[in-house]
Design a protein around this motif. Structure first.
Motif, PDB file in Angstrom:
ATOM      1  N   LEU A 117       0.829  -1.206   0.000  1.00  0.00           N
ATOM      2  CA  LEU A 117       0.000   0.000   0.000  1.00  0.00           C
ATOM      3  C   LEU A 117       0.862   1.255   0.000  1.00  0.00           C
ATOM      4  CD1 LEU A 117      -2.701  -1.083   2.616  1.00  0.00           C
ATOM      5  CD2 LEU A 117      -3.086  -0.726   0.160  1.00  0.00           C
ATOM      6  N   THR A 118       1.954   1.229   0.761  1.00  0.00           N
ATOM      7  CA  THR A 118       2.806   2.415   0.870  1.00  0.00           C
ATOM      8  C   THR A 118       3.627   2.635  -0.399  1.00  0.00           C
ATOM      9  OG1 THR A 118       2.941   1.972   3.246  1.00  0.00           O
ATOM     10  CG2 THR A 118       4.439   3.619   2.353  1.00  0.00           C
ATOM     11  N   VAL A 119       4.152   1.554  -0.964  1.00  0.00           N
ATOM     12  CA  VAL A 119       4.905   1.658  -2.217  1.00  0.00           C
ATOM     13  C   VAL A 119       4.024   2.258  -3.308  1.00  0.00           C
ATOM     14  CG1 VAL A 119       5.911   0.313  -4.110  1.00  0.00           C
ATOM     15  CG2 VAL A 119       6.622  -0.138  -1.754  1.00  0.00           C
ATOM     16  N   LYS A 120       2.795   1.763  -3.424  1.00  0.00           N
ATOM     17  CA  LYS A 120       1.889   2.289  -4.440  1.00  0.00           C
ATOM     18  C   LYS A 120       1.542   3.752  -4.164  1.00  0.00           C
ATOM     19  CE  LYS A 120       0.309   0.120  -7.369  1.00  0.00           C
ATOM     20  NZ  LYS A 120       0.795  -0.195  -8.741  1.00  0.00           N
ATOM     21  N   TYR A 121       1.367   4.088  -2.907  1.00  0.00           N
ATOM     22  CA  TYR A 121       1.046   5.468  -2.518  1.00  0.00           C
ATOM     23  C   TYR A 121       2.184   6.410  -2.896  1.00  0.00           C
ATOM     24  CZ  TYR A 121      -0.525   9.343   0.480  1.00  0.00           C
ATOM     25  OH  TYR A 121      -0.945  10.574   0.971  1.00  0.00           O
ATOM     26  N   MET A 122       3.418   5.922  -2.822  1.00  0.00           N
ATOM     27  CA  MET A 122       4.581   6.742  -3.138  1.00  0.00           C
ATOM     28  C   MET A 122       4.949   6.672  -4.621  1.00  0.00           C
ATOM     29  SD  MET A 122       4.895   8.006  -0.226  1.00  0.00           S
ATOM     30  CE  MET A 122       6.250   9.107  -0.675  1.00  0.00           C
ATOM     31  N   GLY A 123       4.110   6.028  -5.429  1.00  0.00           N
ATOM     32  CA  GLY A 123       4.307   6.020  -6.873  1.00  0.00           C
ATOM     33  C   GLY A 123       5.132   4.876  -7.406  1.00  0.00           C
ATOM     34  N   GLY A 124       5.413   3.863  -6.577  1.00  0.00           N
ATOM     35  CA  GLY A 124       6.211   2.730  -7.008  1.00  0.00           C
ATOM     36  C   GLY A 124       5.377   1.572  -7.523  1.00  0.00           C
ATOM     37  N   THR A 125       6.050   0.518  -7.940  1.00  0.00           N
ATOM     38  CA  THR A 125       5.390  -0.695  -8.416  1.00  0.00           C
ATOM     39  C   THR A 125       5.624  -1.828  -7.423  1.00  0.00           C
ATOM     40  OG1 THR A 125       7.353  -1.289  -9.701  1.00  0.00           O
ATOM     41  CG2 THR A 125       5.628  -0.033 -10.834  1.00  0.00           C
ATOM     42  N   ALA A 126       4.787  -2.853  -7.505  1.00  0.00           N
ATOM     43  CA  ALA A 126       4.897  -3.987  -6.587  1.00  0.00           C
ATOM     44  C   ALA A 126       6.291  -4.599  -6.651  1.00  0.00           C
ATOM     45  CB  ALA A 126       3.849  -5.037  -6.935  1.00  0.00           C
ATOM     46  N   CYS A 127       6.838  -4.906  -5.474  1.00  0.00           N
ATOM     47  CA  CYS A 127       8.157  -5.539  -5.358  1.00  0.00           C
ATOM     48  C   CYS A 127       9.282  -4.691  -5.954  1.00  0.00           C
ATOM     49  CB  CYS A 127       8.157  -6.929  -6.002  1.00  0.00           C
ATOM     50  SG  CYS A 127       7.101  -8.124  -5.154  1.00  0.00           S
ATOM     51  N   THR A 128       9.096  -3.390  -5.926  1.00  0.00           N
ATOM     52  CA  THR A 128      10.142  -2.525  -6.471  1.00  0.00           C
ATOM     53  C   THR A 128      11.432  -2.647  -5.667  1.00  0.00           C
ATOM     54  OG1 THR A 128      10.705  -0.251  -7.068  1.00  0.00           O
ATOM     55  CG2 THR A 128       9.418  -0.545  -5.054  1.00  0.00           C
ATOM     56  N   ASP A 129      12.548  -2.527  -6.389  1.00  0.00           N
ATOM     57  CA  ASP A 129      13.849  -2.466  -5.720  1.00  0.00           C
ATOM     58  C   ASP A 129      14.481  -1.085  -5.927  1.00  0.00           C
ATOM     59  OD1 ASP A 129      14.465  -2.562  -8.383  1.00  0.00           O
ATOM     60  OD2 ASP A 129      15.826  -4.276  -8.252  1.00  0.00           O
ATOM     61  N   ASP A 130      13.665  -0.139  -6.374  1.00  0.00           N
ATOM     62  CA  ASP A 130      14.115   1.230  -6.586  1.00  0.00           C
ATOM     63  C   ASP A 130      14.447   1.859  -5.231  1.00  0.00           C
ATOM     64  OD1 ASP A 130      14.069   4.128  -6.825  1.00  0.00           O
ATOM     65  OD2 ASP A 130      13.204   3.855  -8.824  1.00  0.00           O
ATOM     66  N   LYS A 131      15.720   2.137  -5.017  1.00  0.00           N
ATOM     67  CA  LYS A 131      16.149   2.623  -3.694  1.00  0.00           C
ATOM     68  C   LYS A 131      15.573   3.999  -3.369  1.00  0.00           C
ATOM     69  CE  LYS A 131      20.374  -0.114  -3.170  1.00  0.00           C
ATOM     70  NZ  LYS A 131      20.005  -1.072  -4.220  1.00  0.00           N
ATOM     71  N   ASP A 132      15.367   4.838  -4.383  1.00  0.00           N
ATOM     72  CA  ASP A 132      14.774   6.152  -4.133  1.00  0.00           C
ATOM     73  C   ASP A 132      13.337   6.005  -3.640  1.00  0.00           C
ATOM     74  OD1 ASP A 132      17.053   7.554  -4.827  1.00  0.00           O
ATOM     75  OD2 ASP A 132      16.472   7.760  -6.936  1.00  0.00           O
ATOM     76  N   ILE A 133      12.586   5.115  -4.291  1.00  0.00           N
ATOM     77  CA  ILE A 133      11.203   4.872  -3.872  1.00  0.00           C
ATOM     78  C   ILE A 133      11.180   4.283  -2.469  1.00  0.00           C
ATOM     79  CG2 ILE A 133       9.182   3.388  -4.256  1.00  0.00           C
ATOM     80  CD1 ILE A 133       9.135   5.720  -6.103  1.00  0.00           C
ATOM     81  N   LEU A 134      12.037   3.324  -2.215  1.00  0.00           N
ATOM     82  CA  LEU A 134      12.037   2.667  -0.906  1.00  0.00           C
ATOM     83  C   LEU A 134      12.482   3.610   0.204  1.00  0.00           C
ATOM     84  CD1 LEU A 134      13.369  -0.891  -1.833  1.00  0.00           C
ATOM     85  CD2 LEU A 134      11.024  -0.173  -1.376  1.00  0.00           C
ATOM     86  N   ARG A 135      13.352   4.545  -0.116  1.00  0.00           N
ATOM     87  CA  ARG A 135      13.737   5.559   0.878  1.00  0.00           C
ATOM     88  C   ARG A 135      12.520   6.429   1.219  1.00  0.00           C
ATOM     89  NH1 ARG A 135      17.385   7.667  -1.904  1.00  0.00           N
ATOM     90  NH2 ARG A 135      18.985   6.175  -1.295  1.00  0.00           N
ATOM     91  N   LYS A 136      11.746   6.786   0.188  1.00  0.00           N
ATOM     92  CA  LYS A 136      10.541   7.576   0.418  1.00  0.00           C
ATOM     93  C   LYS A 136       9.507   6.784   1.208  1.00  0.00           C
ATOM     94  CE  LYS A 136      11.068  10.314  -3.823  1.00  0.00           C
ATOM     95  NZ  LYS A 136      10.510  10.600  -5.179  1.00  0.00           N
ATOM     96  N   VAL A 137       9.420   5.499   0.910  1.00  0.00           N
ATOM     97  CA  VAL A 137       8.488   4.629   1.634  1.00  0.00           C
ATOM     98  C   VAL A 137       8.842   4.582   3.107  1.00  0.00           C
ATOM     99  CG1 VAL A 137       7.830   2.208   1.949  1.00  0.00           C
ATOM    100  CG2 VAL A 137       7.796   3.219  -0.343  1.00  0.00           C
ATOM    101  N   ARG A 138      10.122   4.358   3.380  1.00  0.00           N
ATOM    102  CA  ARG A 138      10.553   4.317   4.777  1.00  0.00           C
ATOM    103  C   ARG A 138      10.268   5.633   5.483  1.00  0.00           C
ATOM    104  NH1 ARG A 138      14.109   6.283   8.022  1.00  0.00           N
ATOM    105  NH2 ARG A 138      14.897   5.067   9.802  1.00  0.00           N
ATOM    106  N   ASP A 139      10.628   6.745   4.839  1.00  0.00           N
ATOM    107  CA  ASP A 139      10.427   8.051   5.456  1.00  0.00           C
ATOM    108  C   ASP A 139       8.947   8.325   5.716  1.00  0.00           C
ATOM    109  OD1 ASP A 139      13.144   8.418   5.339  1.00  0.00           O
ATOM    110  OD2 ASP A 139      13.110   9.785   3.614  1.00  0.00           O
ATOM    111  N   LYS A 140       8.114   7.920   4.780  1.00  0.00           N
ATOM    112  CA  LYS A 140       6.675   8.149   4.948  1.00  0.00           C
ATOM    113  C   LYS A 140       6.120   7.327   6.105  1.00  0.00           C
ATOM    114  CE  LYS A 140       4.311  10.383   3.221  1.00  0.00           C
ATOM    115  NZ  LYS A 140       3.795  11.706   3.698  1.00  0.00           N
ATOM    116  N   LEU A 141       6.537   6.073   6.216  1.00  0.00           N
ATOM    117  CA  LEU A 141       6.060   5.230   7.311  1.00  0.00           C
ATOM    118  C   LEU A 141       6.558   5.737   8.665  1.00  0.00           C
ATOM    119  CD1 LEU A 141       6.428   1.707   5.653  1.00  0.00           C
ATOM    120  CD2 LEU A 141       4.295   2.769   6.395  1.00  0.00           C
ATOM    121  N   VAL A 142       7.814   6.162   8.711  1.00  0.00           N
ATOM    122  CA  VAL A 142       8.359   6.711   9.958  1.00  0.00           C
ATOM    123  C   VAL A 142       7.609   7.976  10.355  1.00  0.00           C
ATOM    124  CG1 VAL A 142      10.383   7.816  10.977  1.00  0.00           C
ATOM    125  CG2 VAL A 142      10.652   5.690   9.688  1.00  0.00           C
TER     126      VAL A 142
END
Length: 344
Positions: free
Chosen positions: A173-198
């Motif tokens: 849900l968070t990856v999609k909310y941040m504009g990513g795709t399922a199972c993304t390994d995009d580090k920029d997206i995942l950094r945004k995901v982490r920051d958003k959850l925190v």
């Protein structure tokens, strides 16, 4: 955990040829809590003279860890589609060939050639649903169809949100909310995901597998949840609605598999065949309020099951859902690091 005895059961060949077999002994089921209709179990026990015991688990990770440890008498386990391949790859499941069982003819074609068990050599459907959000409309009257409900919550909901502690669902849900795709390994997206959850976590009141009472008692006003769970909350309290996040939401299926270490294999196979009968599949859905993947089961369902917005996805959100698959190990490792930070 309940104890068990060795079962004496009819062979699979007899099951396949006659459809109904006489059996004796026990069957030990390891399933999600509040997920098994007692009427279904009574019917199975009376049909086959088998005593069923049920042990609950609260997450896919818990179930997998327990199986890896060994030393249990479980026959049946019910993993989610994103975890089935892990169970198979680790040699934990028995290849029971449900595709050769009598009632396999009732399985919806949609659920046969699934990526986690092509052709259904190991598993049969238990229930399927979606993961979205739940909102008390008396507290927040805005749009519930967005993951902003828990990631960028409106003021009315701050401090009243519960998030289910299921990594795969929340990360999706968070990856999609941040504009990513399922199972993304995009580090920029995942950094945004982490920051958003925190950033979001302090606005939540809990991360828990909740009961209906937590919502109806106003302990929680919103959160992430599974469609059938929200259906049950709504039946108890019509203030609550289910939201399909417009950014994207996961579709999943829980599946009945037989452990390779099962002491009562033939009874477990009987159970797999038993729940592919439409009337029995309808009993499963009637209790937990999810779809089941068995054709003809609708004829045995109540009217509210046929029209529930938690089951019948609104047309405008159909294309927003995605059947989730297991992420590659390297992606899971990155997700787990983020999840560990969130759980601190």
């Amino acid at each position: 955990m309940r104890s068990s005895q060795t079962a004496a059961a009819s062979s699979l060949a007899l099951l396949a040829s006659l459809g109904v077999a006489n059996a004796e002994g026990v069957l030990n089921i390891f399933n999600w809590g509040e997920y098994t209709n007692p009427d279904l179990i009574v019917k199975f026990e009376q049909t086959y003279d088998v005593k069923v015991t049920i042990t609950d688990f609260d997450s896919n990770d818990t179930a997998l860890a327990k199986a890896r440890q060994g030393g249990n008498d479980f026959d049946i386990v019910v993993p989610t589609s994103t975890f089935v391949q892990i169970w198979i790859d680790e040699g934990l499941l028995l290849e029971t060939r449900p595709d050769q069982m009598e009632n396999f003819k009732n399985m919806d074609q949609r659920w046969i050639d699934v990526p986690f068990d092509p052709g259904r050599h190991y598993t049969v459907p238990w229930q399927w649903g979606t993961t979205g959000v739940i909102v008390n409309k008396a507290v927040y009257a805005g749009d519930p169809n967005t993951s902003a409900i828990f990631l960028d919550p409106p003021e009315e909901l701050v401090g009243k949100i519960n998030v289910i502690p299921e990594m795969q669902d929340v990360m999706y849900l968070t990856v999609k909310y941040m504009g990513g795709t399922a199972c993304t390994d995009d580090k920029d997206i995942l950094r945004k995901v982490r920051d958003k959850l925190v950033e979001a976590k302090p606005k939540w009141v809990a991360m828990d597998y909740t009961s209906i009472e937590k919502y109806t008692a106003d302990d929680y006003a919103a959160g992430t949840n599974w469609s059938g769970a929200v259906f049950r909350v709504r039946l108890a309290d019509p203030r609550f609605v289910y939201g399909y996040p417009k950014e994207g939401y996961p579709i999943w299926m829980d599946n009945v598999a037989v452990l390779k270490s099962a002491p009562n294999v033939e009874n477990a196979k009987l159970f797999q065949n038993f729940i592919m009968d439409p009337e029995n599949a309808a009993l499963i859905s009637a209790y937990a309020r999810y779809g089941n993947g068995i054709m003809g089961s609708e004829a045995f369902m109540s009217e509210d099951m046929k029209t529930a917005p938690e089951i019948v996805v609104p047309v405008e959100f159909l294309e927003r859902g995605e059947f989730t698959q297991a992420c590659p190990p390297e992606v899971n490792e990155m997700y787990t690091k983020i999840w560990t930070d969130i759980l601190k």
